[in-house]
Motif scaffolding. Structure first.
Motif, PDB file in Angstrom:
ATOM      1  N   ALA A  10      33.216  65.597  10.426  1.00 40.56           N
ATOM      2  CA  ALA A  10      32.277  64.422  10.561  1.00 40.56           C
ATOM      3  C   ALA A  10      31.005  65.150  11.389  1.00 40.56           C
ATOM      4  CB  ALA A  10      32.889  63.642  11.511  1.00 40.56           C
ATOM      5  N   LYS A  11      31.434  66.027  12.335  1.00 41.70           N
ATOM      6  CA  LYS A  11      30.126  66.646  13.040  1.00 41.70           C
ATOM      7  C   LYS A  11      29.277  67.593  12.147  1.00 41.70           C
ATOM      8  CE  LYS A  11      30.474  64.815  17.084  1.00 41.70           C
ATOM      9  NZ  LYS A  11      29.434  63.959  17.519  1.00 41.70           N
ATOM     10  N   THR A  12      29.912  68.101  11.263  1.00 47.21           N
ATOM     11  CA  THR A  12      29.209  68.917  10.208  1.00 47.21           C
ATOM     12  C   THR A  12      28.264  68.020   9.447  1.00 47.21           C
ATOM     13  OG1 THR A  12      30.931  70.696  10.287  1.00 47.21           O
ATOM     14  CG2 THR A  12      29.121  70.779   8.308  1.00 47.21           C
ATOM     15  N   LEU A  13      28.866  67.078   9.042  1.00 44.20           N
ATOM     16  CA  LEU A  13      27.922  66.060   8.241  1.00 44.20           C
ATOM     17  C   LEU A  13      26.757  65.476   8.842  1.00 44.20           C
ATOM     18  CD1 LEU A  13      30.477  64.521   5.892  1.00 44.20           C
ATOM     19  CD2 LEU A  13      29.040  66.162   5.253  1.00 44.20           C
ATOM     20  N   GLU A  14      27.017  65.094  10.300  1.00 37.80           N
ATOM     21  CA  GLU A  14      26.179  64.390  11.094  1.00 37.80           C
ATOM     22  C   GLU A  14      25.057  65.346  11.264  1.00 37.80           C
ATOM     23  OE1 GLU A  14      25.444  63.264  15.746  1.00 37.80           O
ATOM     24  OE2 GLU A  14      27.632  63.370  15.017  1.00 37.80           O
ATOM     25  N   LEU A  15      25.360  66.697  11.450  1.00 41.72           N
ATOM     26  CA  LEU A  15      24.360  68.101  11.689  1.00 41.72           C
ATOM     27  C   LEU A  15      23.669  67.961  10.403  1.00 41.72           C
ATOM     28  CD1 LEU A  15      23.363  70.258  13.389  1.00 41.72           C
ATOM     29  CD2 LEU A  15      25.180  71.743  12.738  1.00 41.72           C
ATOM     30  N   ILE A  16      24.028  67.904   9.328  1.00 45.00           N
ATOM     31  CA  ILE A  16      23.226  68.196   8.042  1.00 45.00           C
ATOM     32  C   ILE A  16      22.156  67.029   8.086  1.00 45.00           C
ATOM     33  CG2 ILE A  16      23.131  68.115   5.519  1.00 45.00           C
ATOM     34  CD1 ILE A  16      26.362  69.511   5.921  1.00 45.00           C
ATOM     35  N   ALA A  17      22.683  65.911   8.423  1.00 46.43           N
ATOM     36  CA  ALA A  17      21.950  64.589   8.149  1.00 46.43           C
ATOM     37  C   ALA A  17      20.481  64.808   9.336  1.00 46.43           C
ATOM     38  CB  ALA A  17      22.467  63.310   8.564  1.00 46.43           C
ATOM     39  N   HIS A  18      20.856  65.302  10.374  1.00 44.66           N
ATOM     40  CA  HIS A  18      19.730  65.444  11.422  1.00 44.66           C
ATOM     41  C   HIS A  18      18.943  66.745  10.895  1.00 44.66           C
ATOM     42  CE1 HIS A  18      20.953  62.989  14.581  1.00 44.66           C
ATOM     43  NE2 HIS A  18      22.156  63.457  14.550  1.00 44.66           N
ATOM     44  N   GLN A  19      19.471  67.604  10.214  1.00 44.07           N
ATOM     45  CA  GLN A  19      18.349  69.067   9.934  1.00 44.07           C
ATOM     46  C   GLN A  19      17.626  68.633   8.646  1.00 44.07           C
ATOM     47  OE1 GLN A  19      18.550  70.240  12.456  1.00 44.07           O
ATOM     48  NE2 GLN A  19      19.516  72.239  12.337  1.00 44.07           N
ATOM     49  N   SER A  64      16.143  68.605  16.831  1.00 46.83           N
ATOM     50  CA  SER A  64      16.096  67.239  17.299  1.00 46.83           C
ATOM     51  C   SER A  64      17.358  67.260  18.375  1.00 46.83           C
ATOM     52  CB  SER A  64      16.352  66.069  16.170  1.00 46.83           C
ATOM     53  OG  SER A  64      17.806  66.360  15.865  1.00 46.83           O
ATOM     54  N   ALA A  65      17.138  66.062  19.276  1.00 47.24           N
ATOM     55  CA  ALA A  65      18.357  66.021  20.199  1.00 47.24           C
ATOM     56  C   ALA A  65      19.650  65.673  19.628  1.00 47.24           C
ATOM     57  CB  ALA A  65      17.928  64.730  21.270  1.00 47.24           C
ATOM     58  N   GLY A  66      19.735  64.904  18.380  1.00 49.66           N
ATOM     59  CA  GLY A  66      21.006  64.475  17.781  1.00 49.66           C
ATOM     60  C   GLY A  66      21.527  65.828  17.025  1.00 49.66           C
ATOM     61  N   ALA A  67      20.736  66.684  16.657  1.00 48.85           N
ATOM     62  CA  ALA A  67      21.310  68.000  15.992  1.00 48.85           C
ATOM     63  C   ALA A  67      21.853  68.783  17.156  1.00 48.85           C
ATOM     64  CB  ALA A  67      20.148  68.610  15.284  1.00 48.85           C
ATOM     65  N   LEU A  68      21.047  68.862  18.322  1.00 49.08           N
ATOM     66  CA  LEU A  68      21.471  69.539  19.219  1.00 49.08           C
ATOM     67  C   LEU A  68      22.757  69.300  19.767  1.00 49.08           C
ATOM     68  CD1 LEU A  68      21.085  71.885  21.494  1.00 49.08           C
ATOM     69  CD2 LEU A  68      19.661  70.092  22.693  1.00 49.08           C
TER      70      LEU A  68
END
Length: 309
Positions: free
Chosen positions: A174-183, A148-152
């Motif tokens: 924060a960015k790692t947790l954001e990435l996990i949510a997107h994935q 997804s664009a957000g994960a990218l």
């Protein structure tokens, strides 16, 4: 060669034939971050050694390069374009990343332990696919989908953090947790087995992808492409969604734009009008608009920034 992480959580190999690095950080209990990349004219393979904790889940982002992920017991997952995500559940099996020498490899991956996954499941729930692996109701998995664009964006931010020190640690978490949510959102969209394509049909879908990528300037239309691999157009689109997370048309657009960006990064001195034609755009203005929408800047500015840097 065998290398381990040093005291700073980094592995570096640099010689005439191979240049790679990988960084490892424990973000919080049960969540580890791995980021790295490299290049070699002839390609190379990466394989973790030592204990492979059962039911750990690795979800990664392929930001550059091409290659294959080979997990014993699962079908090999190939990628030709950046912007793919993958998920691999660890167990007592061999795992290998075969990296092509065609372009620089870049990757960001998060490893979650069963304890971390169980905490997520108890608080917010996890996708059914993850729950099956966690609870032992499924064989080990290895799959790949379009990112997804957000994960990218989150993965790119992790590769090039803007803070250091204590703020850098908070930013990384924060960015790692954001990435996990997107994935996890992508894994939640995993198609159910009923109605999906058979293994034989998926082989034909991959063949169609190769035919599509063979000529980005004048690719076959959907009807001709489907006919060439013996699938109905609807089944071919379904297969592209199942394997790559997008339709044939969307995949073609993404492939064209990524190829154009790579040519700019290689410093090829060609007019943008010609580059647009090479990517199948008859109107350069349409190419410029699509490039800006995908990467946030026009191809002209992107080239200028590369030259300035």
């Amino acid at each position: 060669m065998v290398r381990g992480f040093d005291g700073a959580g980094r592995i570096t190999v640099a010689d005439a034939a191979l240049s790679i690095f990988m960084e490892h950080a424990i973000v919080q209990d049960g969540i580890s971050l791995f980021a790295g990349g490299g290049s070699s004219p002839s390609g190379y393979s990466l394989s973790p050694t030592g204990e492979m904790p059962s039911r750990n889940l690795v979800i990664g982002c392929l930001l550059g390069g091409a290659g294959s992920i080979v997990a014993e017991g699962n079908e090999t997952q190939d990628w030709r374009l950046p912007g793919q995500m993958y998920a691999v559940s660890l167990s007592e099996r061999q795992l290998r990343y075969d990296i092509s020498g065609q372009a620089d490899y870049r990757s960001v991956a998060v490893m979650l332990t069963p304890d971390a996954l169980e905490l997520m499941a108890s608080e917010d729930g996890v996708p059914e696919l993850v729950a099956r692996v966690l609870e032992g109701r499924s064989e080990p998995i290895s799959l790949m989908r379009a990112m997804s664009a957000g994960a990218l964006r989150a993965a790119q931010d992790l590769m090039a953090p803007i803070y250091q020190g204590r703020m850098g640690m908070l930013y990384q978490r924060a960015k790692t947790l954001e990435l996990i949510a997107h994935q996890m959102d992508v894994l939640a969209e995993e198609p159910a087995m009923p109605g999906g394509l058979s293994p034989r049909e998926l082989i034909r879908v991959r063949e169609a992808r190769e035919r599509l990528l063979a000529d980005l300037a004048t690719p076959p239309d959907l009807m001709a492409l489907a006919r060439s691999v013996g699938l109905a157009p609807k089944r071919l689109n379904l297969g592209f969604r199942q394997l790559f997370g997008m339709t044939v048309f969307s995949y073609l657009l993404e492939a064209r734009l990524v190829a154009a960006r790579q040519m700019l990064e290689e410093g090829l001195d060609i007019p943008l009008k010609q580059l647009a034609w090479m990517m199948g755009y008859r109107q350069p203005s349409n190419f410029i608009t699509a490039f800006r929408r995908r990467f946030g800047v026009s191809p002209g500015i992107y080239r200028r920034d590369l030259e300035d840097s």
